[in-house]
Design a protein around this motif. Structure first.
Motif, PDB file in Angstrom:
ATOM      1  N   LYS A 397     -23.061  61.358 -18.367  1.00  0.00           N
ATOM      2  CA  LYS A 397     -23.466  60.107 -19.634  1.00  0.00           C
ATOM      3  C   LYS A 397     -22.185  59.672 -20.112  1.00  0.00           C
ATOM      4  N   THR A 398     -20.912  60.090 -19.899  1.00  0.00           N
ATOM      5  CA  THR A 398     -19.887  59.562 -20.407  1.00  0.00           C
ATOM      6  C   THR A 398     -19.813  57.972 -20.647  1.00  0.00           C
ATOM      7  N   ARG A 399     -19.638  57.579 -21.745  1.00  0.00           N
ATOM      8  CA  ARG A 399     -19.224  55.927 -21.757  1.00  0.00           C
ATOM      9  C   ARG A 399     -17.755  55.604 -21.888  1.00  0.00           C
ATOM     10  N   VAL A 404     -16.713  54.494 -17.123  1.00  0.00           N
ATOM     11  CA  VAL A 404     -17.535  53.489 -16.664  1.00  0.00           C
ATOM     12  C   VAL A 404     -17.001  52.643 -15.536  1.00  0.00           C
ATOM     13  N   ILE A 405     -15.820  52.329 -15.909  1.00  0.00           N
ATOM     14  CA  ILE A 405     -15.310  51.137 -14.513  1.00  0.00           C
ATOM     15  C   ILE A 405     -15.478  52.104 -13.170  1.00  0.00           C
TER      16      ILE A 405
END
Ligand SMILES: Nc1ncnc2c1ncn2[C@@H]1O[C@H](COP(=O)(O)OP(=O)(O)OP(=O)(O)O)[C@@H](O)[C@H]1O
Length: 470
Positions: A397-399, A404-405
């Motif tokens: 779930k890391t943001r 994210v990229i």
């Protein structure tokens, strides 16, 4: 009278054994005479007689007891010298109520009287036995994938029939070097002992020869031919699946050779336990000696194989092409060789140097599933390597921005390079829904348009995925 008695015996036998076996082993028998309580039957060959004694003596004993009472006896008349017009039957007195020996021992009472069948072997049998001289140990690259199989083969080549590796069974997937290895064993034996009778035969050919021998009424020649060899190399035994009669004959030849200390070497596309459609007794014999597998070769072994082949051809191919080939074709050495041959042929035809571009072109034409083989797992690994982020983070779930990229890029390629639905792609990225995937694809497209550095990264990754250099 003797016909009727034999007819009754057959009726009994028929119900005790399989129809196929009945047709093979009982229909060719001719009753000849009945003298008091001795019934004489004529069998087509010595082998036939041995087979009956080995496999059906109890049934025969029962039938004779029923038809002729406790004093009943059975005598065999073995036809010899079938090729000769003046075939003379030889009567072997063999009371059925005496225990026969096992096959392979001299269990014909007066064995010395039993002559062999004609010395001239039919044409169709002499066509086998060709070892390909290019398949030698020297040109066989050793790697983790084949180490056990190779050293077992090497040991057998030094002392055929003597080691406990008898039979030696080599199994593995298509085009991984089974034939090369077993032929190398054969060639090595021939080199040390040119008089050795080493016979290589593909199981398909073995089957066809057997059928041919049935048609020509030359089963005995077939059996003699195979029983005389010192080393029998039989390739692709999975081909014998569901071929009951061929299996029976092979079983017999196998036993004979094994008991005589002759070496048997086999290959198969799967381990013995998975050889469905083969009789259990045959499979259990396959496991008597050593079973060794050949796995798909790793990258280094593939490179070494290509180098060896190109050296042998006197050709130099650039390092990047060599690595590209080894990376791209990772499951089948025959395919790898096919691509190399086409590459060499193309370059000499169009008078063009072998380079990466040409190699790619050739691969595209030859390897059908080349563009479709990249899967989500593979893409995730490539992306995580390239952006230096942990694989698990792509699914977590890391943001964090860089994660994210990377995740979005991996989704973008998954959509482009695989046939997975948006839903399935989302599922592979930690159970996200399809709208997240749509958003990722959009975001990547936007960044490609606006960010040159990012565009470069995507192009670079694209190359790696195409070349599968991950
Ligand atoms: N370890 C190796 N070193 C060098 N060449 C190899 C090696 N393994 C396989 N090859 C080459 O790959 C090609 C295919 O090998 P081979 O015909 O022996 O495969 P196979 O396993 O018998 O295939 P199949 O399952 O189709 O019978 C051959 O030209 C062989 O020389």
């Amino acid at each position: 009278m003797h016909q009727q008695i034999w007819e009754n015996c057959l009726n009994l036998v028929k119900h005790e054994i399989q129809e196929q076996s009945f047709k093979t082993w009982f229909l060719p028998i001719t009753p000849i005479k009945l003298d008091k309580s001795v019934l004489t039957i004529q069998v087509p060959s010595q082998f036939f007689y041995e087979w009956l004694e080995d496999n059906y003596v109890h049934i025969l004993r029962k039938a004779i007891l029923q038809e002729l009472g406790p004093n009943g006896r059975l005598e065999y008349s073995v036809v010899i010298d079938r090729g000769n017009e003046q075939a003379k039957p030889l009567t072997v007195n063999y009371p059925v109520n005496k225990a026969p020996g096992r096959f392979g021992q001299n269990h014909v009472g007066n064995g010395q009287n039993v002559q062999q069948s004609p010395a001239v072997t039919p044409e169709f049998l002499t066509l086998t036995g060709k070892l390909n001289p290019i398949y030698v140990f020297d040109s066989y690259i050793e790697g983790d994938c084949n180490r056990l199989a190779r050293s077992a083969g090497y040991a057998v080549a030094q002392r055929p029939g003597v080691t406990s590796f008898n039979p030696l069974m080599i199994y593995g997937g298509v085009g991984l070097g089974k034939t090369h290895l077993v032929q190398a064993v054969g060639n090595q034996i021939m080199e040390s002992n040119p008089d050795a009778k080493v016979l290589y035969v593909a199981s398909e050919k073995f089957t066809n020869q057997f059928i041919e021998s049935l048609r020509n009424n030359a089963v005995q020649d077939f059996i003699n031919f195979y029983q005389k060899v010192d080393v029998l190399i039989i390739d692709d035994v999975q081909f014998l699946r569901d071929k009951e009669r061929t299996q029976e004959i092979f079983f017999h030849i196998f036993n004979h050779l094994h008991q005589s200390g002759k070496q048997i070497i086999m290959t198969s596309d799967c381990p013995p336990r998975e050889l469905k459609g083969l009789q259990e007794r045959l499979v259990s014999r396959f496991k008597w000696g050593l079973t060794a597998d050949i796995q798909t070769p790793d990258f280094e072994t593939r490179v070494a194989i290509i180098q060896k082949k190109t050296q042998a051809e006197g050709i130099v191919i650039p390092e990047d092409v060599l690595e590209y080939l080894a990376y791209t074709i990772d499951s089948n050495i025959r395919e790898l060789e096919g691509v190399m041959i086409s590459l060499i042929a193309h370059s000499s035809l169009v008078k063009r140097e072998i380079d990466l571009e040409l190699a790619k072109q050739i691969i595209k034409n030859i390897v059908n599933d080349y563009d479709t083989e990249v899967g989500i797992d593979y893409i995730q690994k490539a992306v995580s390597d390239y952006f230096n982020v942990a694989l698990e983070d792509l699914k977590a779930k890391t943001r964090k921005k860089e994660i994210v990229i990377a995740r979005q890029v991996a989704m973008y390629f998954s959509k482009d390079y695989t046939n997975h639905s948006l839903k399935s792609i989302g599922y592979h990225f930690g159970g996200r829904d399809h709208s997240t995937v749509i958003h990722a694809v959009q975001a990547v497209n936007d960044m490609i348009d606006t960010d040159a550095k990012f565009r470069y990264s995507v192009d670079e990754l694209k190359k790696r995925l195409k070349m599968r250099t991950v």
